[in-house]
Design an enzyme around this catalytic site. Sequence first.
Site, short mmCIF file in Angstrom:
data_model
loop_
_atom_site.label_atom_id
_atom_site.label_comp_id
_atom_site.label_asym_id
_atom_site.label_seq_id
_atom_site.Cartn_x
_atom_site.Cartn_y
_atom_site.Cartn_z
N LYS A 52 0.89 -0.76 -12.54
CA LYS A 52 1.04 0.52 -11.85
C LYS A 52 0.37 1.63 -12.66
O LYS A 52 0.47 1.67 -13.88
CB LYS A 52 2.52 0.84 -11.63
CG LYS A 52 3.24 -0.13 -10.70
CD LYS A 52 2.74 -0.03 -9.29
CE LYS A 52 3.48 -0.97 -8.35
NZ LYS A 52 4.86 -0.54 -8.09
N GLU A 92 8.74 2.35 -11.94
CA GLU A 92 7.64 3.17 -11.45
C GLU A 92 7.77 4.65 -11.78
O GLU A 92 6.79 5.30 -12.15
CB GLU A 92 7.53 3.00 -9.94
CG GLU A 92 6.27 3.55 -9.36
CD GLU A 92 6.05 2.98 -7.98
OE1 GLU A 92 6.12 3.75 -7.03
OE2 GLU A 92 5.83 1.76 -7.86
N GLY A 117 10.76 -13.51 -0.45
CA GLY A 117 11.36 -12.99 0.78
C GLY A 117 10.46 -13.06 1.99
O GLY A 117 10.77 -13.75 2.97
N ARG A 157 -7.97 4.35 8.24
CA ARG A 157 -8.00 3.10 7.46
C ARG A 157 -9.33 2.35 7.64
O ARG A 157 -9.37 1.12 7.63
CB ARG A 157 -6.81 2.20 7.81
CG ARG A 157 -5.46 2.76 7.43
CD ARG A 157 -4.33 1.85 7.84
NE ARG A 157 -4.17 1.81 9.27
CZ ARG A 157 -3.47 0.90 9.93
NH1 ARG A 157 -2.89 -0.09 9.26
NH2 ARG A 157 -3.38 0.93 11.24
N GLU A 158 -10.42 3.09 7.77
CA GLU A 158 -11.71 2.46 8.02
C GLU A 158 -12.13 1.55 6.86
O GLU A 158 -12.67 0.46 7.08
CB GLU A 158 -12.79 3.53 8.23
CG GLU A 158 -12.61 4.35 9.51
CD GLU A 158 -11.84 5.62 9.27
OE1 GLU A 158 -11.98 6.55 10.08
OE2 GLU A 158 -11.07 5.69 8.27
N GLU A 178 7.58 -10.69 -11.52
CA GLU A 178 6.16 -10.99 -11.55
C GLU A 178 5.80 -11.45 -12.95
O GLU A 178 6.15 -10.81 -13.94
CB GLU A 178 5.35 -9.74 -11.19
CG GLU A 178 3.85 -9.92 -11.24
CD GLU A 178 3.27 -9.73 -12.63
OE1 GLU A 178 2.32 -10.47 -12.97
OE2 GLU A 178 3.76 -8.88 -13.38
N HIS A 231 -1.26 -12.22 -4.94
CA HIS A 231 -2.28 -11.24 -4.58
C HIS A 231 -3.69 -11.81 -4.68
O HIS A 231 -4.67 -11.10 -4.44
CB HIS A 231 -2.15 -9.99 -5.45
CG HIS A 231 -0.88 -9.24 -5.20
ND1 HIS A 231 0.28 -9.49 -5.89
CD2 HIS A 231 -0.57 -8.26 -4.31
CE1 HIS A 231 1.24 -8.69 -5.44
NE2 HIS A 231 0.74 -7.93 -4.48
#
Length: 771
Positions: free
Chosen positions: A122, A618, A445, A15-16, A678, A707
């Site tokens: 997506k 999705e 949540g 995860r650099e 959303e 976001h």
Amino acid sequence: MKTTIVGFPRIGKNRELKTLLDKYFVQAIDAETLYSGARKLEIDQLKFLAERLDIIPCNDFSLYDGMLDMIYLLGAIPPRFVKLQPSQGGAASLPAKLSFYFAMARGKEVAGESTYPLEMKKWFTTNYHYLVPELSRDISWKLEPSFLKAHVEAAQSLGHPFKVNLIGPLTFVGLSKIQEGSLEEYLEPLVRQYEALMDLLREWNVPWVQIEEPILATDLGNKEREQFRFLYDRILSKKGPLKVLLQTYFGDIRDSWKPVCEAAFDAIGLDFVGGPYNEELIQRYGFPENTILVAGCIDGRNIWKADLIGLKRLIKKLAAAVSQEIWLSSSCSLLHVPYTVKGESALPENLKTSLAFAYEKLEELELLKQVLEGDPGTAWEDGTEEKSPEEQKENGMALRKSDAGNPQKEETFPGNKFRPVPRQERYELQQKRLGLPLFPTTTIGSFPQDGELRRMRRQYREGVISPQAYEAYLRDRIRQVINLQEDLGLDVLVHGEYERNDMVEYFAEHLEGFYTTEQGWVQSYGSRVTKPPIIYGDIKRNHPITVPWISYAQSLTKKPVKAILTGPITIINWSFVREDLPLEVVASQLADAIREEIDDLQEKGIPIIQVDEAALREKLPLRRSEWEGYLKVAVGAFQAATASVRPDVQLHTHMCYSEFGSMVDAINAFDVDVITIEAARSQFELLPSFQDYARDHQIGPGIYDIHSPLVPSIEELQQRIHRMLQYIPAPMLWINPDCGLKTRNIEETKAALAHMVGATKKLRAEYDKRM
């Protein structure tokens, strides 16, 4: 025969890139440090791929999102961002370029004026989010190739064959939001940009360009086929010595087979995993002469080892039907799977040997090539080909042996089963119990998860602190967030989800039949990564999962606290799923587990239960003719999970980042009392789709985008609520953010929620005056 892949993960084995981005976003490092670190990561990755592939991908390494890269490259800059654009254009400083680039992804505030980010959606049937282009007549369409050139130079420095990845024009325009006019009027300026790109790539001595058109795997008509012809007649006329690979994925290209085969491509990439019908198309209609077939045969979407014997047979059949050579490739980008199995120290051996992540898929490609070319050093044992495909895959079938019985004996989800008490009667019972005001306020949540929480979670898992100390810490955090929500004036509270690392992974950790990886990170968007669990066995619930935390939170307040559960289809869609059982059987097992959790929550007196199906759309098939089967499973699983919810218990669900207009009937069949969706990031464009639904359903369109770090003002939020009221009756409207708050910091969260409650109170005052 050569090996290649469509694309590769770019977040970094450890995860650099995520670490660099997160530091840059909080101004802990500058643009130069971010870019140099990302550049080193990219070059190291290219070197790694060059040792394993005959042709490596270039320009698939993005700092945030590939579609955003194309917007930037093509100069398709929405007018609202122009004021943020560096004045020197291509000669602008790196910090200015990066600041502008990220402003389109995250938004930016300058002198008190907020510029909101591009919408996210997506990427076809994946959990990857792309930034949506916005097309208007004010776009300047000026190429800005500086980042692209850097990617090309990185690949050229290795002296290894490579191809430059570009998202194709038909997919780009097909996924764009058309702000004014029609799609057709943007084809000419768009194709001119691609023509200019062909000129540049030739000038840079690029050998191959991979133009990706996943939209060809969707339902297309005559109009789209003509658009394809128009675009590629122009683009291919400019290629000269540059070789062009048309890359498709996520399905077959039955609707565009003729125009694709008639065009002068040097190679055509087809997906034989997600689109097995592509093989029949070749056998039935033939494949263009003098064109390389790039066979997408290694699964880029799931993590089970390939059936190499079956693939050997497939490639031999394809080779007999095509005149040119075949390249072996992944079915799509490996962006959608983790880096390597090697980091999984706790995996059971018989499961570990059945898995293939991105690194292992490269090994599979090389092994398949060697066997097909007859390398005696890689020949399988005599008699191998006589074994069954299941034996060949060696993908942990003994470990995953199902006791679910024969799924063909009876239908798992026979049809819609609405709750026995009608919605209006339920509403009256719930309102009597809850006593909620007009325009109830709540959150989705989760609340922010900070460094201290992550440190405590890590210490607990490493055994540094005891279970008792960790539980006491979590209870203190829950008490704090309940107090915070009461101070803010929210009407329906949540417990914050501090015990959860992820909304799917957490449940997977507490259910039988799952394995949760240690390092199986997959990019969701930007610096956001998840660890999809692996469903390898039958799913069972052996103990309460959320009940102790929700019960404790409810004991701290007289206001209702809602329990948050993740729905069966979202868990499936955000996991790597076993392939030895039909989807409906896996969904049924999950539904049973969730229903048991709901029963225990009701016994503890919890008045509101939210079953999130954030990923409902999705895995909706790309072709409408295949929707019915999927939706039947999705609706049936949700109904089975919530079948025991009592009429005086309010049932909520949450969905996000999807185009819901075509799915309202399925959502109606969920028969929930409240749905939150959303809406803010898409500028509330989906509200008309829910106008009829909202007449007798309570609905909470997200009022602000979580976001983005931008905090909307009370006045701005009031305007948004008034817009919602044009489509949703006041008694049916809830006020909430558009998603969970986990990724935000606490100060942003407090400010945004305070403004949200403030705007709601002003609206209630308006309605009080009217009455």
